[in-house]
Each structure stands twice: as C-alpha cells, then as structure tokens.
Design an enzyme around this catalytic site. Structure first.
Site, PDB file in Angstrom:
ATOM      1  N   ASP A  42       0.791  -1.138  -0.074  1.00 26.51           N
ATOM      2  CA  ASP A  42      -0.087   0.059  -0.032  1.00 26.51           C
ATOM      3  C   ASP A  42       1.000   1.175   0.070  1.00 26.51           C
ATOM      4  OD1 ASP A  42      -2.116   1.695   0.137  1.00 26.51           O
ATOM      5  OD2 ASP A  42      -2.449   1.568   2.412  1.00 26.51           O
ATOM      6  N   GLU A  69      -4.470  13.488   9.721  1.00 28.21           N
ATOM      7  CA  GLU A  69      -5.271  13.150   8.478  1.00 28.21           C
ATOM      8  C   GLU A  69      -6.765  12.574   9.221  1.00 28.21           C
ATOM      9  OE1 GLU A  69      -6.124  10.040   4.978  1.00 28.21           O
ATOM     10  OE2 GLU A  69      -5.591   9.536   6.780  1.00 28.21           O
ATOM     11  N   ASP A 100      -1.359   9.486  10.072  1.00 26.84           N
ATOM     12  CA  ASP A 100      -2.414   8.843   9.136  1.00 26.84           C
ATOM     13  C   ASP A 100      -3.527   8.377   9.966  1.00 26.84           C
ATOM     14  OD1 ASP A 100      -2.766   7.481   6.648  1.00 26.84           O
ATOM     15  OD2 ASP A 100      -2.309   5.514   7.807  1.00 26.84           O
ATOM     16  N   LEU A 111      -7.321   5.477  14.646  1.00 25.43           N
ATOM     17  CA  LEU A 111      -6.153   5.434  15.377  1.00 25.43           C
ATOM     18  C   LEU A 111      -6.583   5.719  16.907  1.00 25.43           C
ATOM     19  CD1 LEU A 111      -2.895   5.647  15.953  1.00 25.43           C
ATOM     20  CD2 LEU A 111      -3.391   7.885  16.379  1.00 25.43           C
ATOM     21  N   ASP A 127      -4.740  -3.838  12.271  1.00 22.16           N
ATOM     22  CA  ASP A 127      -4.492  -2.780  13.209  1.00 22.16           C
ATOM     23  C   ASP A 127      -4.261  -2.873  14.403  1.00 22.16           C
ATOM     24  OD1 ASP A 127      -6.727  -1.748  11.408  1.00 22.16           O
ATOM     25  OD2 ASP A 127      -7.366  -0.480  12.950  1.00 22.16           O
ATOM     26  N   ASP A 157      -3.950  10.197  -2.456  1.00 23.39           N
ATOM     27  CA  ASP A 157      -5.020   9.205  -2.466  1.00 23.39           C
ATOM     28  C   ASP A 157      -6.177   9.605  -3.553  1.00 23.39           C
ATOM     29  OD1 ASP A 157      -4.242   7.789  -0.309  1.00 23.39           O
ATOM     30  OD2 ASP A 157      -4.969   9.000   1.259  1.00 23.39           O
ATOM     31  N   HIS A 171      -2.218   0.820  12.134  1.00 24.00           N
ATOM     32  CA  HIS A 171      -1.977  -0.436  11.824  1.00 24.00           C
ATOM     33  C   HIS A 171      -0.545  -0.625  11.248  1.00 24.00           C
ATOM     34  CE1 HIS A 171      -3.021   2.037   8.237  1.00 24.00           C
ATOM     35  NE2 HIS A 171      -2.044   1.341   7.680  1.00 24.00           N
TER      36      HIS A 171
HETATM   37  O1  TEU Z   1      -5.530   7.128   4.334  1.00 21.71           O
HETATM   38  C1  TEU Z   1      -6.308   6.739   5.558  1.00 21.71           C
HETATM   39  C2  TEU Z   1      -7.611   7.039   5.205  1.00 21.71           C
HETATM   40  O2  TEU Z   1      -8.503   6.882   6.188  1.00 21.71           O
HETATM   41  C3  TEU Z   1      -8.279   7.318   3.852  1.00 21.71           C
HETATM   42  O3  TEU Z   1      -8.241   5.853   3.232  1.00 21.71           O
HETATM   43  C4  TEU Z   1      -9.132   8.311   3.664  1.00 21.71           C
HETATM   44  O4  TEU Z   1     -10.251   7.859   4.392  1.00 21.71           O
HETATM   45  C5  TEU Z   1      -9.587   8.181   2.136  1.00 21.71           C
HETATM   46  O5  TEU Z   1      -8.595   8.133   1.226  1.00 21.71           O
HETATM   47  C6  TEU Z   1     -10.335   9.303   1.816  1.00 21.71           C
HETATM   48  O6  TEU Z   1      -9.426  10.509   1.611  1.00 21.71           O
HETATM   49  C7  TEU Z   1      -4.080   6.747   4.554  1.00 21.71           C
HETATM   50  C8  TEU Z   1      -3.203   6.920   3.455  1.00 21.71           C
HETATM   51  O7  TEU Z   1      -3.519   8.439   2.876  1.00 21.71           O
HETATM   52  C9  TEU Z   1      -3.579   6.018   2.315  1.00 21.71           C
HETATM   53  O8  TEU Z   1      -2.863   6.442   1.318  1.00 21.71           O
HETATM   54  C10 TEU Z   1      -3.357   4.600   2.868  1.00 21.71           C
HETATM   55  O9  TEU Z   1      -3.995   3.718   1.717  1.00 21.71           O
HETATM   56  C11 TEU Z   1      -4.131   4.520   4.252  1.00 21.71           C
HETATM   57  O10 TEU Z   1      -3.970   5.562   5.184  1.00 21.71           O
HETATM   58  C12 TEU Z   1      -4.056   3.283   4.601  1.00 21.71           C
HETATM   59  O11 TEU Z   1      -2.729   3.482   5.487  1.00 21.71           O
END
Ligand code: TEU
Length: 568
Positions: free
Chosen positions: A62, A243, A202, A207, A172, A310, A105
């Site tokens: 990922d 985020e 993240d 979390l 997780d 993303d 995770h």
């Molecule tokens: O994204 C975390 C996450 O919650 C996203 O899936 C988000 O909700 C969605 O893209 C809406 O914008 C982070 C990273 O940015 C992503 O690249 C990873 O795949 C993800 O964590 C898992 O670690």
C-alpha cells in the site's frame, strides 16, 4: 514569541514520495541521495516544509503505508545515514521535514505481528485486535470498497480472526494497549532525534478508536494529548498534522479546546466543497465549509490542499452534488474510485485549462490556513489510468525530456513515467518550464513568493464577504492593522462585481500581482470586472500601508492573541 516560532502557520508544505522523486544510484527507485540533490529545486520554488510519505521498511503493498520496521529506511531508498545527510541539507536550506506516522496499523510483515500471531501467550498478542468468531458486521466500515471485502480476516497461525480497517495485510494495532502507546512515542522520539519537525498522522479517527468485536463506537482523544505532550517535551516546535476526514463539528476534538492536542488538520470539509464549486460555480457549500471551520484555537491551523496522493474523496457531498463533480471531472467510470472519489490528478481534472488551474492554485494559496501541494502539480503532471487504483496519480516526477523524464538512468523503473502526447515527460517537465517565463512552474513560484509575504492569510481572522454574484467567492483577512481581500470567479463568465469591503482605509484596493488596483466609488462600493475564472489578491489601503506591513513579516512582533487568530 515571534511569528517565526509558530513556523507552521505561514509554511508552504510540499508532499512527495521518495520512491518517485529522484533516483541517484541508478537502480530505478527514488532515494534520499536523489531527493537531497533536488532540495535546492524545492527551496527555489519557495517550499518551506516537505512532507515525506512513508519511506520505512515495508513490503510496499500500500505504497509504504504498510510498515514492517518503524525504525528504518527501506534499503531501496538508502540507509539511515543517507537520511541524515538529506536532513542536514534540508536544514542548511531552512526547509523543515515532516514524516508520515502510520500507527493505526502495521504490515503483516512487522515483527510485532509475526510474534503476535505465532503465540497466544506472546507479549505482542494484545498489540493487535482478535476474535474467535468473525463478527456479524465484518463488512461494515470498509475503507476500500471494491478492493476490500471485510475488516476481519482469519489467520491460520493465530487460529483467530484479526481486525483490519484497511487492506487485510494491514492489521490494526490495539492503540488502547499502554505498551502500544509507549511504542508510538518511542517511534516519534526516534525520528525527532534525527531532526524531523513533526508528523503527518495517518488515519487519526481510527487510531484513537476502541477496537474489537462488538465494541460500541468510542474514541480516546487523550491519546492525542499524550502524543502532543511527548512531542513538545522532546522538541518544542515540532507539530502534529492530522489526517482526519471528519465533519467540521468534530474538529475541535482533534485540536482540543485550548489547542492542547494537534496543531494542524487537513481541511477535508473545504477540500470537497472546493471541488464542487470548481465543477459547478456554486460557492454556497464552500462558504458553509469555510464558516464551519472558522473556529479554531489560537495556536491551531487548518491545512488547505487540492489533490493528494489518495483519491479525491467526495464522500461528504450530497449524492447529487457528487454526481455533478463526477460529471465535470471524472465522467468515465474508470476515473472514479471506491464509489466516492476521483483518482485523477488535478491538471487532467481541470481539462489542462490554464485559467482554471491558476484559479485552483490561487485558492490553495489564499484560503485561510497553510497550503499543501502535491509533487508534480506545480508543472501540471497528468495521470496514467492504466495503473490500478490510486497508483495512476503516483508516477515518477518529470524533470527533463530525457528517458524516464530524468527520474532515473536505469533501464527499468519503479513505475512507468507518463509518456502520453499531452502530459508525457517530453512535453511536461521541469527543465522545459524553467526556460519559459510564462510556464506554470514559474507562475507557481511567483504565487508562492507572494503568499509568503501575506501573513494575514495564515495568521489573521477572515470573513466571507457577501456580494451581488453568487459565483464569486470574496474574502477579507484582518491581522493587526492590515487587511487583504481576495476574489475568485468560479464561473466561465465575465462578472461585474459590487463589493463592500467594510475595513478601515478601504478606499483603495492594491492588487498584489498585476497592479490593477481599485478605487471605492461614492456609494461606498468597489466595482470590479472579473474575467471568466479570474482571481485577485488585494491589499486594503494606499501604498504606505503596504510598506507598514512589510515590517510585520520579519518577526519582531508578539505572539497572536486569540482575537488575532480567528477565534469565533
Ligand atoms: O489514508 C487513510 C484514510 O483514512 C483514507 O483511506 C481516507 O479515508 C480516504 O482516502 C479518503 O480520503 C491513509 C493514506 O493516506 C492512504 O494512502 C493509505 O492507503 C491508508 O492511510 C492506509 O494506511
């Protein structure tokens, strides 16, 4: 305290993935040595803070968000020694570095998970989240619909199901276990010691959640306070950037009422409505999001962004609004992703239209908060829809018109560089755009320079001004004795705007870029004609006021009061 102490308030953040930026050793994968050589490029652009996406040891299923060893650099990017060299050069240039902290995770390849699954009695067993039976609601809360079918997967070694909010290779962590929390602090301490200025955290809402079969939704915001306390004891000016794609009325839980939790949050509420406004010209939902996110503690800050690595998430729009954005920016199914978003890059979404790109960037750099840009957007990079899921917008940086766009001299590289006739590296690259004074790159550099001279935007309070044209977003910023006004015309039509600024000395509006100033009319209003998709940044007041305020940006003044910082 001076303006420089809260450095994040007027920062320009640039997000990149080491793997795709510059390969120096010729193995086809970007590395710290390569990135170090490109730091002067970033300094020249005006970037003051680089956010590095995960570069840790990882099976990379990922994009590195599946970490196997939190205390190491993936060997394909170099060694910890190369990391420190890179940090040293960044410091010399005055560029701060923040790194991704992915601790909701780990990867299944992480030694903690290996130990946990191998033995029920292991100390690490409770670091993850287990159940004997697969919970009935195991399909609820999937993050990647279409790719992910469950959040509980059976592990034969463990003889139990484990919980994974994301892909099944990302178990997780049980963040309510005190040992896990202590380990998170240790990870932060490690990278702080190596000189980073903070972390992009993240998946924060997940979390802090209590995890487990049959558990009611419960969040422990104290985790964030503990992390903040730890952070600031170790490094007083380091930051946490969350985020957290949550509704605006939940955001104060993340900042903390007195700003005691996270300093920065990505503004997803504004981001989604901004794309709706760009698609339709209807600014009402955007104004709503700006007003809903107006409230914040004095030391806290929103981070504004356009596209990220993303998908462009539209999940919080009304279904019909989302359809309108899809229609405008992602009309084909293959451009959409996870039933909620768009996987294209910014420039193709906006039809490679320079006026609309400038409008979008002008908004990025003038909406209240700290701007964050995605690597490659400054030259208008495209995407490669043949690549799966979000990978289409994560292709190597295009530096020159040489093979692989100058990213690498290897024969085979980590991802194909874009080579289509419109966005291919032969047409779209840094070297070419450097030579052209009118290029998007040079234009972006100028906007960033102007933005850094406008602390009103990041430090001040703001108000949305009501005008006669609903397709125009008019905003005023006030900080200390200065004010600014910005205008953005989201429509494809010329608009004749009548504007009441309502600030002291507003008889003159001095345009920052092209010098098309405006004088107030006898009826107390400004009359300004805006071309299709036009934008303007004005300083309020005659030029002497402009001189006054240059004094404010050099840092001789006191910390902001709550009143300065937009407490509502
Ligand atoms: O994204 C975390 C996450 O919650 C996203 O899936 C988000 O909700 C969605 O893209 C809406 O914008 C982070 C990273 O940015 C992503 O690249 C990873 O795949 C993800 O964590 C898992 O670690």
């Amino acid at each position: 305290m001076s303006i420089d102490d809260l450095w994040y308030k007027n920062a320009v953040i640039y997000c990149l993935d080491v793997e795709k930026y510059q390969d120096a050793n010729g193995d086809g994968v970007g590395d710290f040595e390569g990135l170090m050589r490109r730091l002067d490029y970033l300094a020249g652009l005006g970037v003051t803070c680089v956010w590095l996406q995960p570069f840790y040891s990882s099976p990379n299923r990922d994009n590195g968000y599946d970490v196997a060893d939190y205390y190491n650099v993936h060997d394909k990017h170099g060694s910890l020694g190369d990391f420190v060299n890179f940090m040293n050069h960044a410091k010399a240039l005055g560029i701060r570095v923040i790194v991704d902290l992915v601790v909701n995770h780990s990867s299944v390849d992480c030694p903690w998970f290996k130990a946990a699954r191998a033995d029920k009695q292991s100390f690490f067993r409770d670091w993850y989240v287990w159940a004997d039976e697969r919970p009935k609601n195991h399909r609820e809360g999937i993050v990647f619909p279409g790719q992910q079918t469950t959040t509980w997967t059976f592990d034969r070694k463990a003889g139990q199901y484990y919980f994974h909010r994301f892909y099944n290779h990302q178990p997780d962590l049980n963040t309510w276990n005190p040992y896990v929390r202590a380990e998170i602090h240790k990870i932060m301490g490690f990278w702080l010691q190596l000189g980073v200025s903070g972390f992009r955290m993240d998946a924060v809402p997940f979390l802090i959640g209590k995890k487990g079969a049959g558990i009611e939704r419960q969040q422990d915001f104290n985790i964030l306070k503990e992390m903040r306390d730890f952070l600031q004891w170790r490094s007083g000016d380091a930051i946490l950037l969350a985020e957290a794609n949550v509704p605006p009325d939940e955001s104060m839980n993340y900042f903390g009422d007195d700003g005691e939790r996270l300093q920065l949050m990505l503004n997803f509420a504004v981001n989604q409505r901004l794309f709706y406004a760009l698609a339709t010209g209807d600014t009402e939902p955007l104004v709503w999001a700006l007003e809903q996110t107006h409230k914040r503690p004095a030391n806290a800050q929103w981070v504004q962004f356009l596209r990220s690595h993303d998908e462009q998430d539209l999940g919080r729009l009304e279904p019909e609004q989302r359809e309108q954005v899809f229609k405008a920016f992602a009309p084909q199914k293959r451009m959409q992703l996870y039933d909620r978003g768009i996987r294209r890059r910014l420039t193709p979404m906006l039809g490679n239209n320079r006026q609309r790109l400038e409008l979008a960037f002008s908004l990025l750099f003038s909406l209240p908060g700290t701007p964050m840009m995605q690597y490659g957007d400054e030259i208008g990079m495209g995407d490669n829809l043949r690549l799966p899921e979000r990978e289409c917008a994560r292709t190597p940086m295009q530096w020159t018109s040489e093979r692989h766009g100058g990213f690498s001299r290897a024969r085979r590289i980590v991802r194909p560089v874009i080579d289509d006739p419109v966005y291919g590296y032969e047409k779209v690259n840094v070297a070419e755009q450097r030579r052209d004074p009118q290029s998007l790159l040079n234009w972006t550099e100028r906007v960033i320079r102007a933005r850094r001279e406008c602390p009103e935007i990041s430090w001040g309070d703001f108000a949305v001004l009501r005008t006669n044209i609903p397709e125009v977003l008019a905003m005023r910023y006030d900080w200390r004795q200065t004010s600014m006004v910005t205008l953005h015309n989201f429509s494809n039509h010329e608009q004749k705007l009548r504007l009441r600024v309502g600030a002291e000395r507003d008889e003159m509006l001095m345009e920052v870029f092209d010098g098309r100033h405006s004088r107030r009319q006898n009826d107390g209003q400004h009359r300004i004609t805006l071309e299709p998709y036009a934008w303007r940044w004005y300083r309020v007041g005659a030029p002497d006021n402009v001189l006054d305020r240059s004094d404010l940006s050099v840092g001789r003044h006191d910390a902001p009061t709550a009143r300065d910082a937009g407490k509502s």
